[in-house]
Design a protein around this motif. Structure first.
Motif, mmCIF file in Angstrom:
data_model
loop_
_atom_site.group_PDB
_atom_site.id
_atom_site.type_symbol
_atom_site.label_atom_id
_atom_site.label_comp_id
_atom_site.label_asym_id
_atom_site.label_seq_id
_atom_site.Cartn_x
_atom_site.Cartn_y
_atom_site.Cartn_z
ATOM 1 N N PRO A 284 11.689 5.162 9.130
ATOM 2 C CA PRO A 284 11.529 5.329 10.587
ATOM 3 C C PRO A 284 11.482 3.982 11.321
ATOM 4 O O PRO A 284 10.987 2.991 10.806
ATOM 5 N N GLN A 285 11.999 4.007 12.549
ATOM 6 C CA GLN A 285 11.896 2.843 13.423
ATOM 7 C C GLN A 285 10.683 2.974 14.350
ATOM 8 O O GLN A 285 10.191 1.977 14.895
ATOM 9 N N GLU B 233 -2.315 -1.145 15.270
ATOM 10 C CA GLU B 233 -1.322 -2.081 14.729
ATOM 11 C C GLU B 233 -0.007 -1.993 15.506
ATOM 12 O O GLU B 233 0.669 -3.009 15.729
ATOM 13 N N LEU B 234 0.371 -0.772 15.925
ATOM 14 C CA LEU B 234 1.596 -0.611 16.724
ATOM 15 C C LEU B 234 1.448 -1.292 18.072
ATOM 16 O O LEU B 234 2.394 -1.951 18.561
ATOM 17 N N ALA C 261 7.166 -0.170 12.579
ATOM 18 C CA ALA C 261 6.621 1.112 12.124
ATOM 19 C C ALA C 261 6.064 1.021 10.702
ATOM 20 O O ALA C 261 4.903 1.379 10.433
ATOM 21 N N ILE C 262 6.872 0.560 9.754
ATOM 22 C CA ILE C 262 6.456 0.549 8.350
ATOM 23 C C ILE C 262 5.299 -0.418 8.140
ATOM 24 O O ILE C 262 4.328 -0.113 7.436
ATOM 25 N N SER C 263 5.373 -1.576 8.790
ATOM 26 C CA SER C 263 4.299 -2.561 8.645
ATOM 27 C C SER C 263 2.988 -2.032 9.229
ATOM 28 O O SER C 263 1.906 -2.242 8.676
ATOM 29 N N ALA C 264 3.081 -1.316 10.350
ATOM 30 C CA ALA C 264 1.877 -0.763 10.980
ATOM 31 C C ALA C 264 1.238 0.315 10.100
ATOM 32 O O ALA C 264 0.006 0.388 9.973
ATOM 33 N N ILE C 265 2.075 1.151 9.514
ATOM 34 C CA ILE C 265 1.548 2.205 8.624
ATOM 35 C C ILE C 265 0.855 1.578 7.426
ATOM 36 O O ILE C 265 -0.249 1.972 7.035
ATOM 37 N N ASP C 266 1.515 0.577 6.829
ATOM 38 C CA ASP C 266 0.934 -0.086 5.651
ATOM 39 C C ASP C 266 -0.391 -0.759 5.996
ATOM 40 O O ASP C 266 -1.380 -0.615 5.274
ATOM 41 N N MET D 269 0.823 -1.217 0.000
ATOM 42 C CA MET D 269 0.000 0.000 0.000
ATOM 43 C C MET D 269 0.855 1.265 0.000
ATOM 44 O O MET D 269 0.408 2.326 -0.384
ATOM 45 N N LEU D 270 2.127 1.127 0.459
ATOM 46 C CA LEU D 270 2.984 2.312 0.518
ATOM 47 C C LEU D 270 3.876 2.449 -0.700
ATOM 48 O O LEU D 270 4.682 3.387 -0.774
ATOM 49 N N TYR D 271 3.717 1.540 -1.673
ATOM 50 C CA TYR D 271 4.558 1.634 -2.869
ATOM 51 C C TYR D 271 3.802 2.351 -3.978
ATOM 52 O O TYR D 271 2.664 1.999 -4.308
ATOM 53 N N PHE D 272 4.451 3.356 -4.550
ATOM 54 C CA PHE D 272 3.895 4.103 -5.675
ATOM 55 C C PHE D 272 4.919 4.112 -6.806
ATOM 56 O O PHE D 272 6.094 4.456 -6.581
ATOM 57 N N THR D 273 4.470 3.752 -7.983
ATOM 58 C CA THR D 273 5.353 3.904 -9.138
ATOM 59 C C THR D 273 5.513 5.395 -9.428
ATOM 60 O O THR D 273 4.709 6.228 -8.982
ATOM 61 N N ARG D 274 6.553 5.729 -10.167
ATOM 62 C CA ARG D 274 6.807 7.133 -10.474
ATOM 63 C C ARG D 274 5.647 7.750 -11.235
ATOM 64 O O ARG D 274 5.232 8.881 -10.959
#
Length: 534
Positions: A529-530, A450-451, A457-462, A1-6
């Motif tokens: 971020p951690q 999720e946290l 951090a990254i997994s929780a945001i996603d 969900m956090l990946y965006f192509t250019r």
């Protein structure tokens, strides 16, 4: 969900930028914007409650509609019996019926059959249920009664209102006003709102005239004085003059040679002989043919130009007029000639309109509404911004940026649609700010859960963005349905609220989920971020 192509990221940014730029013309004076290309001139129009203007509620004369319907039926009965060569007597209108007595008993059934051909199924749902436009019954003794059912009268009133709305719109637009609101209200009423028009006097004069124009012959068999004493021929009537300086009435034949419905153009001008204001008119092909025939058959006889049962002028036909055009003179002022041309171009109303409610909103009151609306928007926005910053810190900044872009996109889309912004519309925008923040709150609270569940951090945001999507869509879709219902059944300011709310919901889903996610994804790639500052 956090990946965006250019290309996807570029598409999101360009979409937001282009839509926001559509709001730019609202920040420049109108005179300057008019010098821009046509595609760049689209801007918001302030409604009646924001810039002031005139509000009129008109009512169609249903009794007139009923009378016209019965008179038409009477004329149709006369024509049908004459064509069938059936003798009759006592043809008249009585209450909601037309009655005629057939002189010969042998012709009664034939006449009944002919007259029943005039009855037609009513259109729409009524037609499918068997309702008809006319009930034809044998009342006995050679008397035939044609009754108009209430359903047919209601249908005729509906048609009159629809036709009147079109004609009123043409008349109002001829005044050069900006974005008038003209729509049906109830069964037989028409709402007219004209923002920016502070003096509705001329508008009321234009809307109050039926503008039913007819060309008829003057009856020379009796003088007006004799007619006023009761010696009026059965095929004629006494009509007053429209010129107050010449109050002499006229005896006019009822037969209409040419009607105003055959006019295709009317323009004000000046008579080259004396410089007096006139109105030049032009007929369509059918009107030209009828006018040429009438003027050929009645050379050296006076004919009357009748507007709303008043004689404008009654010139003598000097020679046949075959060009399909002419001019009307009648001691007009310049404005009177211009107004008459407007009325004739717009067409005649099917029934008189009565003003039953009138309001004028001054520009001062409109400015006060704008100031209060702005104050409410500023206070509400500041409180939301502070709440998001205190509660979600850096992610609150992301949410506030997205909300600001969201509001700009709302104004951009409204400008693109040339929408009219009203005070309830401003309320819709303020409400949209809350809805947009609510979507961010759902996402951020999901991230917190999720946290607390032990994710990094990254997994929780996603996961927060992914799992909040269904809830965001559900809540916004249900609100959008409510806005659509308000738009469908509402009128005036209610519709303005529904439009801004509906557009706000669309931009909210875009900014709260897509744009905010892009901002957060960019921050994640940059910072790795951690922990999540939320």
């Amino acid at each position: 969900m956090l990946y965006f192509t250019r290309w996807k990221a570029l598409g999101i940014i360009l979409t937001a930028l282009v839509v926001c730029l559509c709001a730019v013309p609202n920040f420049f004076p109108e005179a300057k914007v008019k010098s821009w290309p046509a595609w760049a001139q689209r801007r918001l129009v302030l409604g009646l409650d924001l810039q002031g203007g005139s509000y009129l509620l008109l009512e169609v004369d249903s009794n007139y509609v009923k009378k016209e319907k019965l008179d038409q039926i009477r004329d149709d009965v006369r024509r049908a019996l004459r064509d069938a060569k059936i003798g009759y007597t006592g043809l008249n209108v009585r209450n909601d019926s037309v009655e005629v007595r057939i002189t010969k008993d042998a012709d009664a059934q034939t006449a009944l059959s002919k007259l029943r051909e005039m009855s037609q199924p009513l259109g729409g749902l009524l037609g499918s249920s068997g309702q008809r436009s006319l009930d034809v019954a044998d009342a006995g003794g050679g008397l035939i009664r044609l009754t108009v059912p209430q359903a047919a009268i209601t249908d005729r009133i509906r048609q009159s209102v629809e036709q009147s709305i079109q004609i009123v719109e043409r008349r109002v637009n001829e005044l050069g006003t900006v974005e008038p609101l003209i729509q049906r209200q109830g069964t037989d009423r028409i709402l007219v709102q004209v923002p920016g028009l502070q003096d509705p006097t001329r508008l009321k004069e234009l809307l109050g005239k039926t503008a039913k124009m007819e060309f008829r012959m003057v009856d020379l068999t009796v003088s007006p004085d004799q007619a006023q004493r009761g010696a009026v021929p059965p095929d004629s009537e006494v009509l007053p003059s429209a010129d107050p300086a010449n109050p002499q009435p006229y005896v006019i034949k009822k037969q209409v040679l040419v009607s105003g419905g055959d006019l295709i153009d009317a323009q004000p001008g000046f008579d080259q002989r004396n410089g007096q204001p006139i109105v030049s008119f032009k007929f369509n092909s059918s009107g030209s043919r009828k006018f040429a025939q009438a003027t050929t058959e009645h050379v050296k006889e006076p004919f009357a130009i009748v507007l709303d049962n008043k004689v404008i002028s009654a010139p003598v036909i000097q020679e046949p007029i075959t060009a399909g055009s002419g001019q009307i003179s009648g001691n007009f002022t310049v404005q009177a000639a211009n107004d008459l041309a407007i009325l004739l171009r717009a067409g005649a109303l099917p029934a008189p309109l009565t003003i039953i409610e009138e309001r004028t909103v001054g520009p001062g009151l409109g400015q006060d509404s704008i100031e209060k609306g702005e104050l409410a928007a500023y206070v509400g926005s500041i409180m939301v911004i502070v709440f998001m910053l205190v509660t979600y810190r850096l992610f609150g900044v992301f949410a506030n940026v997205a909300v600001a872009i969201n509001v700009a996109m709302i104004f951009g889309l409204l400008s693109l649609l040339n929408a009219t912004l009203t005070l309830p519309g401003i309320a819709g925008i303020v409400l949209t700010v809350g809805i947009a923040v609510d979507s961010n709150v759902l996402i951020y609270e999901r991230i917190r859960e999720e946290l607390r569940g032990g994710r990094n951090a990254i997994s929780a945001i996603d996961a927060g963005f992914k799992r909040a999507l269904a809830t965001i869509l559900d809540s916004n879709i249900t609100t959008f349905i409510a806005a659509a219902v308000l738009f469908y059944i509402g009128t005036g300011p209610v519709r303005g609220f529904a439009v801004t709310l509906g557009i706000g919901i669309i931009t909210t889903v875009f900014t709260a989920f897509t744009l905010t996610r892009l901002i957060v994804a960019t921050w994640v790639r940059w910072k790795r971020p951690q922990t999540v500052p939320i």
